[in-house]
Motif scaffolding. Structure first.
Motif, short mmCIF file in Angstrom:
data_model
loop_
_atom_site.label_atom_id
_atom_site.label_comp_id
_atom_site.label_asym_id
_atom_site.label_seq_id
_atom_site.Cartn_x
_atom_site.Cartn_y
_atom_site.Cartn_z
N PHE A 30 0.78 -1.31 -0.07
CA PHE A 30 0.07 0.09 0.33
C PHE A 30 0.96 1.16 -0.02
N GLU A 31 1.88 1.13 0.68
CA GLU A 31 2.74 2.44 0.78
C GLU A 31 3.23 2.81 -0.93
N ARG A 84 -6.05 2.35 3.00
CA ARG A 84 -5.35 1.31 3.57
C ARG A 84 -4.05 1.74 4.45
N VAL A 85 -3.63 2.73 4.28
CA VAL A 85 -2.50 3.35 4.85
C VAL A 85 -2.63 4.18 6.14
#
Length: 613
Positions: free
Chosen positions: A514-515, A544-545
């Motif tokens: 995700f990042e 998500r983050v």
């Protein structure tokens, strides 16, 4: 994201690439000022003040509605007859609208205006050539300024005036001695050859045209001028009875720019023993060819108005020039004026080798105006008239793709593959790519994947194929490493393509990285602002983050952004509830958020697929 491409079969041989032509090119590629969302269009009768008429005219101008702009500028001049800026814009709008005679009158009135001297000098000089006033033309076109492109343009035009006045040797000596950057040679070789032909010096013509045809740099710098040189040399040799030399010249052109329909028509004519006439037969047509050469080389995103201005003046000088009409039609399409494009395509002479090209693009453009059934029938008739012409299948397939008739699209490209035979050429990659898309949309991956891989075999570095196939593999959770590598390779090839960068970001998202997904999707949003799908993807990645507020902001942006390929009800649901927790039973990819249906890309232009988008 699987990028949606616009089919432009014919806006010249290819868009010019990496051509820097001093100050003029920078001005030509300047972005026009966008109209505001709340701009209101006025009829001339509704503008009751100078400011009202002027503002409405500028809005029409920016929208490329030249007819309305002309009426409104004229209305503004009633309030302020001495306003030079209004008169300048009126002249340019007249020329852009194809009203050369009216534009000429304004050019005469503005001949002392330094702000538009570049335009007025050319218009007035070409009018003098057209009227046979060659000495006057040379004086008008005299130029001693520092701009390389202006110097080349004016010297070529003045030389054609000398040819018209019976001073062909003097004209050719002037152009042969013209000093300038390396890219000058692309233009001077062709025009030296054309001048020699008009002057009756066959040997000099052959030498110059051979120089033009063997100049490999010309293909990248000025492909339209290169093809004119190839065809002029082939016609010269055919007329001299050198049939094999004529066919050899055509083979050189076909090797460097494949699938160019006029070259195919010329080959067929010469093989029959015919002796086709030259495209340029007098000074007026030669001068028109100068503006065609320069306009074609500058034909790129953001330069449409300047290129159209050159081409409209060229058209006034040589109304039968099919390649000028076709390039103007392509520009009209890019400016989202399909009705103008259709009118231009229909002007191509019936006996022109380019008539079939114009008919193909006409069919595609009819579909753009909502006349889908008419477009289908038009293109099916063209296929029936020449079943071996692969271009017809590509045009028809584009219409079927836009109509989302994937079954018929697959059948169409199956027939095209049969016509291609067992040994496809590299240029045929687009047929296999489009067949793969059709079968992927029909959820027949066993037929789609081999077509995609064949397209890559024929064109291993084609970014759109790498992107589409790589994304599909990641999305289906198969061959993940290979799919991600393909998308990365596509990004390396087109790092500034927001759609392809979005694919990479979304692939990372599917893989649970995700990042990395946020990093790529933030870049995609910058590259392609206002795209609903990319905003939606970035919202998911933010969620998500743990950046929930930013996620909701991006989802709301998606709801008001452009794009018909997103599930807006699903986005509204995410705004209210966010994303559900990640399924712990998922293997690698995040399966909690279904991707909106991706747009299907119509076929890129077959003349030079690597250079069009």
């Amino acid at each position: 994201m699987r990028q949606k491409l616009r089919l432009l079969l014919l806006s010249g041989v290819a868009l010019a690439t990496a051509l820097t032509l001093s100050g003029f090119a920078q001005a030509a590629t300047a972005e026009p000022k966008p109209a505001t969302e709340d701009a209101v269009k006025f009829e001339a009768d509704d503008a009751n003040s100078f400011s009202g008429a002027f503002l409405a005219a500028r809005t029409a101008d920016v929208d490329h509605d030249y007819a309305s702009a002309i009426s409104l500028y004229r209305k503004a001049l009633i309030f302020d007859p001495a306003n030079l800026e209004i008169r300048e814009r009126l002249m340019i709008s007249l020329l852009l609208n194809g009203e050369f005679e009216s534009g000429l009158k304004e050019a005469d009135a503005l001949k002392g205006d330094a702000a538009v001297e570049r335009i007025t000098r050319i218009v007035r000089g070409l009018d003098a050539i057209r009227d046979g006033k060659f000495d006057s033309a040379r004086k008008i076109l005299a130029y001693d300024g520092p701009n390389d492109l202006d110097r080349l343009t004016h010297q070529l035009l003045a030389a054609w005036a000398e040819v018209g006045g019976g001073k062909g040797k003097q004209a050719m000596a002037t152009i042969s001695g013209l000093k300038g950057p390396d890219w000058f040679k692309v233009f001077t070789d062709y025009h030296l050859g054309a001048m020699a032909l008009v002057a009756g010096d066959v040997n000099a013509a052959r030498k110059s045209l051979n120089n033009a045809v063997t100049n490999r740099d010309a293909v990248a710098t000025a492909p339209d001028t290169f093809m004119r040189a190839v065809m002029a040399l082939a016609r010269l040799e055919a007329s001299a009875g050198n049939k094999q030399k004529a066919l050899d010249a055509i083979s050189v052109g076909d090797e460097l720019i494949s699938n160019y329909a006029p070259l195919k028509a010329l080959r067929q004519s010469i093989e029959k023993g015919e002796k086709p006439v030259q495209q340029v037969t007098n000074a007026a047509e030669g001068a028109a060819g100068v503006l065609f050469s320069i306009g074609g080389a500058l034909n790129r995103q953001g330069a449409e108005d300047m290129v159209a201005l050159y081409l409209q003046v060229a058209h006034a000088m040589d109304p039968k020039s099919a390649d000028t009409l076709i390039m103007l039609g392509g520009i009209a399409e890019k400016l989202e004026n399909p009705q103008r494009a259709i009118a231009l395509y229909r002007q191509v002479p019936a006996d022109s080798p380019m008539r079939r090209i114009s008919e193909l693009q006409l069919g595609v453009t009819l579909s753009d105006t909502g006349k889908v059934e008419e477009a289908k029938q038009h293109l099916k008739a063209l296929i029936e008239s020449d079943p071996a012409d692969i271009r017809s299948y590509i045009a028809y397939g584009s219409v079927l793709s836009e109509a989302k008739d994937y079954k018929a699209m697959a059948e169409n490209y199956d027939k095209a593959v049969e016509v291609i035979g067992p040994v496809p050429r590299p240029a045929d990659w687009t047929v296999f790519f489009q067949r793969g898309i059709a079968y992927e949309r029909l959820k027949q991956w066993d037929k789609a994947e081999p077509s995609f891989r064949k397209a890559l075999e024929l064109n291993p570095n084609q970014a759109q194929v790498l992107n589409y196939l790589g994304y599909s593999l990641v999305d289906m959770n198969i061959n993940l490493d290979e799919g991600l590598d393909m998308i990365k390779k596509a990004v390396d090839a087109k790092p500034d393509d927001g759609y392809i960068v979005d694919s990479l970001g979304w692939a990372y998202f599917r893989l649970g990285k995700f990042e990395e997904s946020v990093t790529e999707l933030e870049r995609a949003v910058q590259l392609r602002a206002g795209d609903a799908t990319i905003n939606d993807h970035l919202g998911d990645a933010y969620w998500r983050v743990g950046r929930q507020l930013e996620a909701v902001y991006q989802w709301n942006r998606a709801l008001i952004s452009e794009g018909d390929d997103v599930n807006r009800d699903h986005i509204k649901d995410k705004v209210e509830k966010g994303l559900p927790p990640i399924d712990p039973n998922s293997t690698t990819a995040d399966r909690s958020t279904p991707e909106p249906a991706a747009p299907v890309p119509p076929a890129p232009a077959p003349e030079n697929p690597d250079k069009k988008s």
